[in-house]
Design a protein around this motif. Structure first.
Motif: not given
Length: 254
Positions: A213-231
């Motif tokens: 998975m690309r870093q920008h995709e990981i960044n989007i997930i981090e911004s969309d979900a608040r908790t580690p579980k949701q991410q």
């Protein structure tokens, strides 16, 4: 004089016998009347008991039919297609999380290129992005785009409160009950994926990099979900969407 006394005594005895006989006859008649009344009352009580029993059985049958009709009404309400008004309201309440929802849609998740196209089409308006995603889901799946399905999706992604706001607490409670019954009888893929997200937890980024998975995709997930579980949940949903039918939870665990 003795004869006169004997005559009076005989007369008194006869009067006493006559009075006793009359009293006996009256008592016998009274007892007979009481027995008749008792029999009549017992007959009425028996008939009333039978009537009450029949009424109770009729009431139980009526209650059973009402319960059956209520269940059918609930199933009909859950199976109806999400309305345009509901989609519009839903687009507002899930706007910050719409990509999270998109990757976990049913009957099939939305593909990443489609999500990216929506973002390009509405670059500065997350509510319109959410609305476009929901409308595409409804257009693609037709009658399968039901209230029940959308409630399941929202519950699975942690948006139960949003589902209640749009569809009502009773509807969401009913869907949640169906999901619990389904989970108890078989292995639910979404539930297993959610359990896996709990296991992955804060290590989700490491897993994301392992699956290319690309870093920008990981960044989007981090911004969309608040908790580690949701991410972790969103990352797994996105990964499942990318792999498709070859996605195997047991292989991911191993």
């Amino acid at each position: 004089r003795r004869d006169v006394v004997h005559v009076h005594l005989r007369s008194a005895v006869q009067d006493l016998q006559h009075t006793s006989q009359r009293a006996f006859t009256d008592t016998t008649d009274c007892l007979h009347s009481l027995r008749q009344r008792q029999a009549s009352l017992l007959d009425k009580v028996t008939k009333l008991t039978s009537t009450c029993g029949q009424n109770m059985r009729d009431m139980e049958r009526a209650m059973g039919k009402m319960k059956e009709a209520l269940e059918k009404a609930k199933d009909l309400a859950l199976s109806r297609v999400v309305s345009s008004d509901q989609l519009r309201l839903l687009s507002f309440v899930i706007a910050p999380k719409w990509r999270h929802v998109a990757y976990c849609l049913k009957p099939e998740p939305m593909e990443r290129p489609v999500v990216n196209d929506i973002i390009v089409q509405y670059p500065d308006n997350v509510q319109e992005q959410a609305m476009e995603m929901l409308q595409m889901w409804k257009d693609r799946h037709g009658l399968k785009a039901s209230v029940h399905v959308m409630c399941e999706v929202l519950i699975n992604v942690g948006c139960k409160a949003e589902a209640e706001e749009v569809f009502g607490q009773d509807t969401v409670k009913e869907v949640h009950s169906h999901m619990s019954d389904s989970d108890s009888g078989s292995e639910n893929p979404d539930r297993l994926l959610y359990e896996l997200a709990e296991e992955v937890g804060i290590d989700w980024q490491e897993l994301a990099l392992d699956v290319d998975m690309r870093q920008h995709e990981i960044n989007i997930i981090e911004s969309d979900a608040r908790t580690p579980k949701q991410q972790a949940w969103k990352m797994l949903c996105q990964w499942r969407s990318k792999i498709g039918i070859d996605f195997n939870i047991d292989e991911v665990r191993s």
